[in-house]
Design an enzyme around this catalytic site. Structure first.
Site, PDB file in Angstrom:
ATOM      1  N   GLU A 827     -23.000  16.497 -50.965  1.00 17.56           N
ATOM      2  CA  GLU A 827     -24.020  16.653 -49.919  1.00 17.56           C
ATOM      3  C   GLU A 827     -24.053  15.452 -48.980  1.00 17.56           C
ATOM      4  O   GLU A 827     -24.053  15.600 -47.770  1.00 17.56           O
ATOM      5  CB  GLU A 827     -25.391  16.875 -50.563  1.00 17.56           C
ATOM      6  N   ARG A 905     -39.039  15.302 -55.342  1.00 19.76           N
ATOM      7  CA  ARG A 905     -38.938  16.590 -56.055  1.00 19.76           C
ATOM      8  C   ARG A 905     -39.267  16.414 -57.537  1.00 19.76           C
ATOM      9  O   ARG A 905     -39.885  17.284 -58.150  1.00 19.76           O
ATOM     10  CB  ARG A 905     -37.553  17.200 -55.867  1.00 19.76           C
ATOM     11  N   GLU A1287     -30.686  26.537 -57.781  1.00 19.16           N
ATOM     12  CA  GLU A1287     -31.142  25.437 -58.638  1.00 19.16           C
ATOM     13  C   GLU A1287     -32.141  25.831 -59.730  1.00 19.16           C
ATOM     14  O   GLU A1287     -32.128  25.240 -60.818  1.00 19.16           O
ATOM     15  CB  GLU A1287     -31.789  24.355 -57.757  1.00 19.16           C
TER      16      GLU A1287
END
Ligand SMILES: Cc1cc2nc3c(=O)[nH]c(=O)nc-3n(C[C@H](O)[C@H](O)[C@H](O)COP(=O)(O)OP(=O)(O)OC[C@H]3O[C@@H](n4cnc5c(N)ncnc54)[C@H](O)[C@@H]3O)c2cc1C
Ligand code: FES
Ligand code: FES
Length: 1351
Positions: A827, A905, A1287
């Protein structure tokens, strides 16, 4: 006699072999080149992939066919092309994936067809290797058993699929498949034949006339592997047969390496006399690694594999068997079985154990080539076979011209030191003699590794015992691998046992003695000092039980110490999903289990990846990497590197504009200028005409560096007060809703009398995408650059290139065709490769490419963040959760990278599925001297939830509460608000929980487990339920957008481009489905070519699971615009076809291309001030139930069964979604059980390849694996009511961890009376499992090792 050094005296000097039936004649190749490189670079057969270059992943599997020297018969076997030297295939035939089937030629092999139809490929990078492994098996055994299929896949890894569909496809060839495969679970669904629930029409899930399906794929329509098809397989080339290539001596010289392949035994001895330091190559499995990674010089190589004497095998009457070292380990295995069959079991106790051990030795592709000689000569202290030879009193036959034949026992005098034996340089290892067992003797061997299959041992133990009639020990030999720098006989213990009676008293003597004799210092290389000692003793105990049981002198059945006894070899698997609504048009593909758009081409090797692109005149970069983790770079000396032929130049910090750094926070140097901040950090790059030349040259660059003490762990960083970003916080009381009144609540812990407080650590995880990171840059006119990269975040690459090279973005195009797996690891890391490659491309005006070897990829790029989670929670008298304080500490590595997002997160998942009173959640991002830890599927969520689930378990154990009841009374209810301010709509946690509980028969099986545990002393089972909730959306507002470009051509074909990358998750397939539905055309009319910044600008990384959500909306938006434009033509010609309307629109000068745009919900949480918001648009829910069995004596475990119920709304494509669920689950299973990143205290990364870092293999996948998509769930926040899936299921892998912990707990309670809560950090490795089963074999506490740190 001919002069053996004279090449002319050999029968052949030209390398001749066949590939896919075509003759190859080669005069001009480096003998050190591997077959894999040759196939790819020279023959352009790119179907053979390279994932590791060390024999550990199987991506390069090919089939080799040869005439066996000893029998004259044709032999086929699978092999790792990355280990096979090109000269090793002289006179042989190689079959690659291209040789067996092709989409372009319109003919798939049945293996390929079944694998694609079973949805057995995702990114597809591993797929050709799997196909060739299976193909090699079928060529030898057209009707294999499931056992044989399992064995044939031992050396192949897949990081995407979770293996279930691969096994399903391949088991369809098994003759015993019926006994192993179940197509449905009638007890769950009642009427399995109808494919619907027992409630029939009244089933709550049958809304909208939808029925439940129980299986994704039906392979019955695939072609049979008939005799006719078998007869059409490539035949062994007549030339090789007619001209007896196997009997022709062969010599070859190139690139300063001479290759000698004699056929006469005396020539071999002469060669070794005159060239004592020439390396003998048997299987090359050991040497290939030395060549690749240690750049050893190899002026002369002798390959003895064509010498008949070395293939000799025979029975030595009353002695044992004689086996020539030219035999491969697979040959040995077959021979052992033959001898057992002919001679009877009584005499063959040792052979049986050799056969059993060989099953666990490497993978089958290695065993097909590797030899006993190579294993003995390498003298690895963790060899699996050497302990057996020692305990068995085996002998080796050495031979040399000067000294003649010598027979030596493999005993305490044989191994002189670490990787050193008594074998002299001029000697060859000719044969091994393994004795028969005597009537009153016993022999056992045990191995424990991190992963059961294809892994080197932590400890191996072998035990030989001869008793007299009174059960007095006559002879006892105990030997261990993994307990010293050499394979070691426990001489003192052996001495102690001699003459003693074999009864319970001898056990104590032996264990005490082993405890002293085998003790390891805490800084022992390899670490795990206590565990290894415990294993040594536990193995002896197992042996003691086995012998005693046979003698009938103890009450414990030795079977109780062997796990996996009743685990089926076949597969019981269902995939429950809803069919599309009745009446949905047949050409509307949405909701249907359509196979991956590249599925067929994955299986044939025709799907192209970056490294498959042929680029003439390309330069190749290789990094000069830091050998230390912390210090200062004083100077660099390139002189030796520049002397190498083919090296063009180098770049380093001087080629980068001053102050320019990479990353969102501009904190990552492209090259080290002065400060070194992690091991493996790029310091410079050499560029050369060839990848290997560049690598070799890079290894010759001399660095003058000064070392400093690194900070490695979270504890180190907290102590040093060093962080990559300011601390974060969330205070639920700052919300103005049921969580708070807008004012910070200060919790008074003194008012509570039921408080649980603790801390848990969770290790990081390597992405281990099968395709390593790579990038190719083409320089064009006027500063233009075209960049092809294997990356999920091309926009970041685009921005970084523009920034670092001072070129406007409009002159740079970044493209991706497909990625061989990303999982977050690709990423933010693209620019690390792209910028240096672009610098070289601009500097030289030539295309420049960089491809990371696995070894370097794992050092340079970061991993999932390791976390330490600290918690404190109060509960009321009923078990309701009250106030909670939760601190996430992350090991971020040397720079920020995506750590802030990961931390956020983790924090917003610290509630998992539970409603707390007041919640104060904190995040601290520790700076350490590691590579920068980065995104990984779940992005911190699994770490946060792991802390929560641990906390909940801790509460249950501390207050003796039923864990399931405790969780149920604390589940979120519809509409409740999370600590970070999100209200949960369509909160399906209870539904997935209850459905999973029923589907898995949890309550019944829990009782069964309790019963089992009472009946088994050293094997314990654990069963557990784990729920999850995962918020969908990027944490940063601007990332929640996507674009698409849809173009219709005048022939009616449609080209879709969107902002997402295809990395195996099936995004392109889903987007084709969306476009086909929106435009109401057959899916075949729609195509996606690649993803590129000149088609869709400013694309967010394909991450956060929102690829389908965002890009789906963008594609839909573009299609709607086109529909509007076409509407008039449809109206004007209602009987017309799509092509007619399109043509007319073109004639009328109506634009047939449209850009679409899509955004998804986001509200920012203020992590600096702690105030929450409606962060995500929706959440995904799921529950897993897992059952495991552990071996309490060794720490081994088996995952017996998994059931998952997942709420993913209305699935766009159940095949892809279930594939994602299974794949994520297995990746999570690896994370929480066997994947362990090891770093030395000085910051040196030890785990850098499949040899040292273990991801789950096919053997680890549960053979009972049911996945069910929650029916009747919808979601108005995403395209066509679907939900994200990439995910969310990953955390469910932790269910295995908790089930293992339950099994350990059962041992602790039942056998040791230990009821109190115990800390078990993640991953639950064999070491941790064994150490949690604290018992008399363990001495002292599990210490932190001075040798290795797990992060
Ligand atoms: C992926 C992988 C997995 C592995 N797994 C295991 C495992 O589970 N357990 C385990 O114990 N080992 C394992 N190994 C290591 C294993 O020891 C060797 O790979 C193998 O047995 C070596 O045999 P070879 O024929 O390939 O040796 P080669 O690489 O050909 O040779 C190794 C050494 O032996 C010397 N040699 C070879 N033949 C002779 C001879 N006839 N006389 C004298 N010297 C000779 C060579 O000169 C060289 O120095 C693994 C290796 C790999 C690559
Ligand atoms: S590339 Fe050969 S095994 Fe991995
Ligand atoms: S499909 Fe197996 S690694 Fe991606």
């Amino acid at each position: 006699m001919h002069d053996v050094l004279e090449l002319e005296s050999y029968d052949s000097k030209i390398l001749v072999f066949y590939v896919n039936g075509k003759r190859v004649e080669e005069k001009d190749v480096d003998p050190k080149m591997t077959l894999a490189t040759y196939l790819r670079d020279k023959l352009k057969l790119t179907g053979t992939k390279i994932g590791c270059n060390e024999g550990g992943c199987g991506a390069c599997t090919v089939m080799i066919s040869q005439i066996a020297v000893e029998t004259g018969k044709i032999q086929h076997f699978s092999a790792n092309a990355c280990l096979m030297p090109i000269c090793g295939v002289y006179g042989k035939a190689v079959t690659t994936v291209e040789g067996i089937g092709s989409v372009a030629k319109g003919r798939l092999h049945p293996i390929q067809e079944r694998l694609a139809n079973a949805h057995g490929s995702q990114c597809g990078f591993c797929t050709p290797g799997f196909v060739m492994a299976m193909y090699s098996l079928l060529r030898n055994t057209p009707n294999p058993t499931i056992k044989q299929i399992n064995e044939s896949l031992q050396g192949n890894l897949c990081r995407c699929t979770g293996y279930r569909p691969i096994l399903e496809a391949f088991y369809s060839f098994a003759i015993d498949q019926e006994s192993g495969m179940v197509n449905a679970t009638p007890e769950i669904n009642g009427n399995a034949e109808e494919g619907a629930c027992g409630m029939g029409e009244n089933c709550c899930k049958n809304e909208g006339n939808r029925k439940q399906k129980l299986k994704l794929s039906d392979l019955s329509s695939c072609a049979d592997y008939t005799k006719e098809l078998q007869a059409q397989e490539l035949i062994f080339p007549a030339e090789l047969k007619l001209h007896n290539f196997e009997k022709q001596s062969f010599a070859y010289e190139h690139c300063h390496t001479k290759w000698y392949q004699p056929t006469k035994y005396e020539d071999l001895l002469t060669l070794k006399r005159v060239l004592p330091h020439a390396r003998l190559i048997s299987g090359n499995s050991e040497l290939a690694i030395e060549l690749k990674f240690r750049f050893i010089d190899l002026p002369a190589v002798i390959n003895p594999r064509q010498i008949a004497e070395l293939h000799e095998k025979r029975i030595l009457e009353n002695v044992g068997v004689y086996m020539g070292t030219g035999m491969s380990l697979s040959d040995i295995d077959r021979y052992m079985l033959e001898v057992i069959e002919n001679q009877g079991k009584e005499k063959c106790g040792i052979f049986e154990k050799v056969h059993e051990m060989l099953h666990w030795f490497a993978g089958i592709h290695v065993r097909n080539v590797a030899s006993i000689a190579g294993n003995i000569a390498t003298a690895s202290p963790i060899s699996d076979l050497n302990p057996i030879w020692m305990a068995a009193n085996a002998k080796i036959v050495l031979d040399s011209d000067a000294r003649g034949e010598q027979i030596l026992p493999i005993d305490q005098n044989f191994f002189l030191g670490y990787r050193k034996t008594v074998i002299e340089a001029d000697q060859i290892l000719k044969a091994i003699i393994v004795p028969f067992t005597k009537p009153n003797s016993y022999f056992e061997a045990y191995k424990q590794a991190q992963r059961r299959e294809d892994d080197i041992a932590i400890v191996t133990g072998a035990f030989y015992l001869e008793l007299d009639k009174e059960n007095i020990v006559d002879v006892c030999r105990i030997s261990y691998g993994g307990m010293a720098p050499v394979t070691k006989l426990a001489l003192k213990t052996m001495e102690q046992l001699k003459g003693k009676k074999w009864d319970k008293r001898i056990l104590e003597v032996a264990l005490n003695s082993l405890n002293d004799e085998m003790k390891l210092p805490s800084n022992v290389p390899g670490g795990m000092a206590q565990y290894r000692l415990t294993l040594a003793k536990s193995f002896f105990y197992k042996f003691f039980l086995k012998v005693s049981n046979d003698l009938g002198i103890v009450g414990i059945d030795s079977h109780q110490t062997r796990i996996g006894l009743d685990i089926p070899e076949g597969l019981i698997a269902t995939q429950v999903y809803q069919e599309v609504k009745e009446g949905q048009k047949i050409e509307d593909p949405v909701g249907r289990p359509i196979k991956h758009v590249s599925g067929d081409r994955h299986t044939t090797g025709e799907a192209l990846y970056l490294d498959d692109i042929q680029v003439p005149d390309c330069l190749h970069l290789a990094y000069v990497m830091s050998p230390i983790s912390c210090g200062t770079l004083n100077s660099i000396d390139y002189s030796k590197a520049l002397e190498i032929d083919g090296v063009i130049g180098y770049i380093d910090a001087n080629d980068v504009a001053k102050g320019v750094k990479l990353g969102h926070h501009s904190d990552t140097p492209i090259f080290v200028a002065d400060k070194i901040t992690y091991h493996g950090q790029p310091i410079a790059a050499i560029y050369a005409t060839d990848h290997e030349i560049a690598r070799k040259a890079a290894s010759l660059v001399k660095l003058d560096i000064s070392r400093e003490t690194p900070i490695v762990t979270i504890e180190d960083a907290l102590k040093a007060d060093t962080f990559v970003a300011p601390h974060f916080k969330i205070h639920s009381s700052l919300l103005e809703n049921e969580n708070g009144n807008g004012e910070r609540k200060i919790v008074d812990w003194k008012i509570y009398n039921r408080i649980t407080e603790g801390s848990i650590e969770m290790g990081g995880q390597e992405h281990f995408y099968l395709e390593t990171q790579q990038c190719l840059v083409y320089p064009n006119e006027n500063d233009e650059l075209e960049v092809i990269i294997s990356n999920q975040g091309i926009n970041d690459v685009h921005i970084e290139l523009a920034k670092c090279l001072s070129i406007p973005q409009h002159k740079i195009v970044v493209k991706v065709k497909r990625i061989g797996g990303g999982f977050g690891g690709k990423e933010s890391t693209g620019a690390i490769l792209a910028v240096p490659a672009a610098i070289v491309a601009r500097k030289t005006g030539k295309p420049a490419k960089i491809k990371l070897e696995r070894f370097d990829d794992m050092a340079i790029t970061g991993t999932r963040h390791p976390f330490r989670l600290d918690y404190k929670v109060a509960i009321d008298e009923n078990g309701k959760f009250l106030d909670m304080e939760f601190t996430c500490n992350a090991n971020c590595g040397h720079t920020v990278d995506l750590s802030m997002g990961v931390m956020q997160r983790a924090m917003v998942h610290a509630d998992n599925v539970y409603k707390f009173g007041n919640a104060d959640i904190y995040g601290r991002m520790c700076r350490t001297n590691l590579s920068s830890n980065t995104a990984f599927r779940g992005f911190g969520g699994p770490q946060g939830m792991f802390g929560t689930e641990t906390m909940v378990k801790h509460i249950a154990e501390q207050f003796d509460l039923d864990i399931d009841h405790l969780r149920e009374i604390n589940f979120y209810d519809e509409g409740e608000c999370t600590p970070f301010g999100m209200h949960l709509r369509q909160c399906n946690v209870r539904r997935t929980w209850e459905e999973c509980r029923v589907n898995s028969e949890y309550d019944k099986r829990k009782k069964d487990v309790e019963k089992y545990n009472k009946e088994n002393k050293y094997r314990k089972r654990g069963i557990y339920l784990t729920p999850t909730k995962f918020g969908i959306g990027f944490g940063l507002k601007q990332l929640n957008q996507a674009g698409a470009l849809v173009m219709i051509y005048t022939d009616g074909s449609v080209l879709v481009s969107h902002a997402g990358m295809e990395m195996g998750q099936g995004l392109h397939t889903k987007m084709l489905q969306v476009a086909a539905r929106c435009l109401q055309i057959p899916i075949e009319k729609v195509h996606i070519n690649n993803s590129a910044t000149d088609k869709v600008p400013n694309a967010s990384a394909t991450a956060a699971s929102v690829g389908s959500d965002m890009n789906g909306l963008a594609v839909q938006n573009a299609c709607e615009q086109l529909n509007q434009r076409l509407e008039q033509f449809k109206k004007a010609n209602p009987e017309g076809k799509w092509e007619d309307w399109v043509r007319q629109a073109y004639v009328d000068r109506v634009s047939l291309s449209a850009t679409g745009f899509g955004i998804i919900h986001h509200e920012p949480v203020d992590f600096f001030n702690g105030k929450g918001a409606e962060l995500f648009g929706y959440c995904v829910y799921g529950t897993a139930c897992c059952e495991v069995e552990i071996d309490c004596l060794t720490g081994d475990h088996h995952l017996l069964r998994t059931d998952i119920v997942m709420d993913i709304g209305e699935s766009l494509n159940p095949a892809i979604d279930i594939g994602q669920i299974e794949g994520a689950f297995i990746q999570g299973y690896g994370l929480f059980t066997m994947e362990e990143i090891k770093i030395r205290p000085d910051g040196i990364r030890l785990t850098r390849g499949p040899g040292t870092y273990k991801i789950p293999s096919a053997d680890d996948a549960p053979r009972h694996f049911n996945v069910s998509l929650l029916s009747g769930s919808s979601n108005k926040m995403a395209i066509f009511s679907s939900k994200a899936v990439g995910e969310p299921p990953l955390f469910l892998g932790s269910c295995v961890f908790f089930a293992i912990r339950e099994a350990c707990r059962a041992y602790r309670i039942e056998e040791l009376g230990k009821h109190e809560y115990f800390v078990m950090n993640s991953p639950a490795t064999a070491e941790r499992i064994r150490m949690a089963c604290e018992d008399g074999f363990l001495t002292g506490e599990m210490q932190k090792s001075d040798w290795t740190i797990t992060v």
